[in-house]
Every structure is written in structure tokens, then in C-alpha cells.
Design an enzyme around this catalytic site. Structure first.
Site, PDB file in Angstrom:
ATOM      1  N   LYS A  49       0.808  -1.226   0.000  1.00 45.46           N
ATOM      2  CA  LYS A  49       0.000   0.000   0.000  1.00 45.46           C
ATOM      3  C   LYS A  49       0.841   1.275   0.000  1.00 45.46           C
ATOM      4  CE  LYS A  49      -4.343  -1.548   0.409  1.00 45.46           C
ATOM      5  NZ  LYS A  49      -5.436  -1.139  -0.500  1.00 45.46           N
ATOM      6  N   SER A 100       1.364  -9.856  -0.819  1.00 50.90           N
ATOM      7  CA  SER A 100       1.034  -8.429  -0.753  1.00 50.90           C
ATOM      8  C   SER A 100       1.240  -7.776   0.604  1.00 50.90           C
ATOM      9  CB  SER A 100      -0.413  -8.235  -1.200  1.00 50.90           C
ATOM     10  OG  SER A 100      -1.263  -9.079  -0.448  1.00 50.90           O
TER      11      SER A 100
END
Lengths: 324, 324
Positions: free
Chosen positions: B51, B302
Site C-alpha cells: 500500500k 502483498s
């Protein structure tokens, strides 16, 4: 005695490029802002430890005819997998001699790399390896007592300076001393003012004692074997001790509880699985700030091959209750 | 609707260089040799997830006067920490709106990054954020529904192609779709033949359904919330859905047990701590080979922000008994 040079390490870096991961230097924003911290995660090498750098450099340096006869190592740890992995890279046979008491998972991992594992009673390790060398003309790859191995480990030092040119302090686990010799040599050649600090378990602090005495000090193997850091139970050779005497600015020792707690911190804060030996540099940073030079600090996380049950123990002891 | 271009992503890569880790592509020698596997560990970003790439690109693109008024996000997850971390990098205020039921550890982590956390009843998240924007002239940074955010996430795709130019298959978790939109755009522009596959939990497979139907499909939030993969409970926006429609060659869905087992495998074999959402690409690789194209495969891990108690559960369930 010929010590490894910066050029040897630079040549090694070229040689190992295809097989070894160029690990990043990871900023640790959760650390003490007064002593910014970066982790060098050698646990992310394909075999889970820095050992691949040295083993691959040593095997890459063999002439091809010699290499084709195969390589031999005696080790039940990360060096075994490093030699096996590198041999497969070159498509040559690897014979790994292990004590017959080695845990099955370590035997399996080494076989997965394509090596032939030779199990012998622990006292016969060296003679069994010598026999393989004599019978097959194969080459013994030592875990640390060799210039090519030290030069290979030193490549991690080149990367630290390239990624963080203004680093002030580098913390490196010390056992046989190949890693600290190599990294220390690279760093002192490139940035002589950087403080290079070795880290040992209190329960296997022979290098601290040796450097204080000005000569190697022998700790009996039973004494060294008490530490949970099973990768840090070896002692330097004459060759690595000569390097360590030149390149280390000090040695810090860490306790067993500190090692366990650092493993939990690496998992929960740095998202890294480290073995006990791989966590000692962080333990020094976290629990021995008063003994360390100030400034921007890099901690070498040397390996991540830990039994999941031990990892569970660490996380249960240290992380879960404190962090909810 | 303007879709993100390769140039946008290249510009983003320049912009985020100082704050974001250039993660390596890690070879996984323990995987199926017929489908060689590499892991892209975005869990190693300083905030523990990809992110940061998107948030930092969005904040870096603001003109300095605007940025100085501060940034706002509503999120209790990785996006909150990403915005907070990036704001601190620029020395500007960050206001993060979180539901008042957010676990304390997530609040603490976000505050550690220097952000002001505003706790509100869950239904008031958006209005509280809008109020901060109106009152202070601060800028809202959305978690995925923005070109700059998508372009930032796409930088991971540039890195995959740079490190493994002959990759055949890339597996990417899909939730709001920013990551898969960005990486897919970069990869299809550079190597159109690479198969880009999205991965969703079976329990939150709205994107699979949407792509089959040719338009977004809404799964009620209670239905999506059943998966353990708490980072994969969002749905694409019109913008990300338009990207996904162009760049995804398929979607594979994975089961809850498969996710848990992949987390354990990442810890024990790749030495990576992954959160459930971070493990779905590996779960697809391990348990859905028959649905995947053949060849050299990269799996995007991720994120790694997982509660240690959950990690203990995974390791106890899956790793310890099997590997002893």
C-alpha cells in the site's frame, strides 16, 4: 597469511550474481528513532541463509574439470544446503556428510537440493569427507576457513555500503567468523569509520575472549552447545581470527532470553522468520544499546531456518501477550 | 475514463524511490520444478504491505502547498499506515479515521507513524473524513480508486519484469483491485504475453463474478466479511474494474484452508511472515495448478501484518505436525 581483499570480494560479487539474491536493506521504522535501524535479511536467500554466498563463490572459482568431479561438505546446517544448492546450479554432484543424529528435516532439505547425503557416526564426519575427496577427486568446501568462502560472505558488506553509504554501525553474528570477516573487510575498505561489531551468544563467547586475549581461546564444545543459537557454536580458525582481529571494533554478547525475544520481534515487526542465530544482531541492538556506538545501524539477519515448533514457542512467549 | 499508462507507472517509480523498498524477487527452490516459482515479498515494505507504493505516489504528486495542509484517509488496515508513513516522510500532518472497534494494535501502529487517529462509529467513517477535508483543506487519499494510487502499485510490476524478463505467469491478490490494476497494466505493456491472474478468496469472489458478467457485481459486505483474508473484503470501483477487465487473463479463487496452509508454507519454506491476504497467490499456486497457465510463475505476497496469535495458529495447524 593472505587476508581477503576488497578486490577479492568485488570479484566474488560478479561470480555469485546468478545464484544469490541481492537482498535489500529493510528500514525498521519501529526501532529507536535516535538510532535508526535497517535489517539485512540474508534469511531470504534461496537456502535461507548467507552461506550460499561463500559456498557459491568457492565452487564457482574451481576450474570446470575439477568442479565436474563434484564437491563435498560436512555439515548438518545451512552450509550443507548452500553447497548442495550451488552444486545443482552448476550441474555437478554434491556429497554432504552428516552425523547420523541429524534431524530428518535437515536431511530432507539437503536432498531436495539434489545432494547425496552420507550419514555417519558424528566422530567420523571428517574422515568420511576425506575419504570422498580421496576416492572421487571431489573438492571439499569448508564452511568458513577459506579465502573464497570469506570473500563470498563479504559481498553482503558491499551491498550494505551501496544501499546505505552513511551507515555508522554494522552488527554481525560471529561463529566460525566467515561472515564477519568478509563483511568487515568490505566495510573497512570502503568506509573505514564504520563501526563493525560482532555479536555472540553469552553462552558461546569464545571470540570475545579471544580478541581480549589477543589469540584464539578454546571453549569446549559442550560449553558452546548450550546456546539455542545452533548456528553460532563454531569457533574461528586461524584465518578467520586474523580477519576478525583486524576488522572488528568490538564484540557484544547476548543472552538466551534476548535471542528468543528478538526472534519474536523480527516476526511481528519486520515480518521476517529468523532462526536464533539470525536474531542475535537484533538482540544486541534492542537490549545492549549502551554497549553500542551511536548512529545509523545495520543488523545482519543471517538465516531463517528454524523449526516451526520453535517459532511457535517464541511467538507464544514473547509476542502474543505483549501485543494483544 | 482515463486508464493508467506505462508512463504513469514509470513516473511513479521515480517518485517513490526514496520511501519504498525495491523488493527482490525470491526464488523458491522448494516449489514444483515444472513450474518454477518466485515470490515478490511486499510484506517487507516498511509498513508491511504494498500500500505504501500507491499512497506515497499520490502524496508525492500533490503540490507542496496543498500537501502541507495534510492528508486524510479512512482505513483501519494497511492503507492507514501507508498514508501515515508517507505523510511523515514529507513532514506533513496525517489524519486517519478509523472505526471505534479497530483493534488497539492497529491504532498503535498508525500512531507510531506519527498520524493523528480519529476514532468514530463505523457508519460515520466517510463523513468524518469529509469533514476533515472540508475543515482543514486536507487531501483525501483513497485506498485504490485513484489513478495515482494505481500507478504507484504498478511499480511492483516494473520490478517483476526487470528481475525476471521471461516470467510467464503473475499471480496477484484482488480486493479493491488497485494492486492488480497497476501490476497488470505494467506487465501487459512490457510483456503482453505474460498471463496475469487475479486471486480472490472463494468467500469474496465478486471480481470473478463481475468479470464473468462483464460488469461489477455487488456482494453484500456481510458475505465478503466471512473470509479470514481481511485485506480482501473490498470490491473494485468503476476505475479499477475497467483496468481489471483489460489486464486480467483470469481469476482463481482459493479456500480458507488453502490460505491458512499457504501462510504456514510461506513461514516455513520462504521465511516470510504473510497475512492471510498476502498468502492467497501462493495458495493458488499450490492448490490450483490445474487452473493456472504453465511456466515461470511470480506470486505477489502483498502484506505481512498479521497478529502473532494468528501466526501461531497457522504454524501449529499446518507446519509443525507435517514437518516435525
Amino acid at each position: 597469511m593472505d587476508l581477503v581483499t576488497l578486490n577479492d570480494i568485488r570479484d566474488a560479487a560478479e561470480r555469485i550474481r546468478d545464484a544469490v539474491v541481492r537482498t535489500p536493506l529493510l528500514p525498521c521504522p519501529w526501532a529507536d528513532p535516535g538510532r535508526p535501524l535497517w535489517a539485512k535479511p540474508e534469511s531470504l536467500q534461496p537456502i535461507g541463509a548467507f552461506k550460499l554466498r561463500g559456498a557459491h563463490n568457492a565452487i564457482a572459482r574451481l576450474d570446470e574439470r575439477t568442479r565436474r568431479r563434484g564437491v563435498v561438505a560436512y555439515s548438518s546446517g545451512n552450509h550443507a544446503q548452500a553447497v548442495a544448492y550451488s552444486a545443482r546450479h552448476f550441474g555437478v554432484p554434491a556429497h554432504i556428510v552428516m552425523p547420523d543424529v541429524t534431524p530428518q528435516v535437515k536431511i530432507d532439505r539437503t536432498r531436495e537440493c539434489g545432494a547425496e547425503v552420507v550419514l555417519v557416526p558424528i566422530a567420523e564426519r571428517e574422515s568420511a569427507a576425506d575419504e570422498l575427496v580421496a576416492d572421487r577427486g571431489a573438492v571439499l568446501v569448508p564452511p568458513f576457513d577459506h579465502q573464497d568462502v570469506i570473500a563470498g560472505q563479504g559481498t553482503a558488506g558491499l551491498e550494505i555500503i551501496a544501499d546505505l553509504p552513511d551507515v555508522d554501525v554494522v552488527l554481525i553474528p560471529v561463529s566460525g567468523g566467515g561472515l564477519a570477516s568478509g563483511i568487515g573487510t568490505a566495510i573497512k575498505a570502503l568506509s573505514p569509520d564504520v563501526q563493525v561489531i560482532g555479536v555472540e551468544p553469552e553462552l558461546a563467547a569464545d571470540t570475545r575472549d579471544g580478541l581480549a586475549a589477543g589469540a584464539r581461546v578454546d571453549w569446549p564444545v559442550e560449553r558452546r552447545s548450550r546456546t539455542i543459537a545452533d548456528g553460532l557454536r563454531s569457533q574461528p580458525s586461524e584465518l578467520t581470527f586474523a580477519h576478525l582481529s583486524r576488522v572488528l571494533d568490538g564484540v557484544v554478547t547476548v543472552g538466551e532470553r534476548e535471542i528468543r525475544s528478538a526472534m519474536a520481534a523480527l516476526a511481528s515487526r519486520a515480518r521476517l522468520v529468523a532462526e536464533p542465530s539470525g536474531a542475535v544482531a537484533l538482540a544486541a541492538y534492542l537490549d545492549h544499546a549502551g554497549e553500542l556506538p551511536a548512529g545509523r545501524t545495520a543488523a545482519v539477519i543471517s538465516g531463517g531456518n528454524v523449526d516451526p515448533t520453535l517459532m511457535v514457542e517464541m511467538l507464544t512467549e514473547h509476542a502474543a501477550p505483549a501485543r494483544g
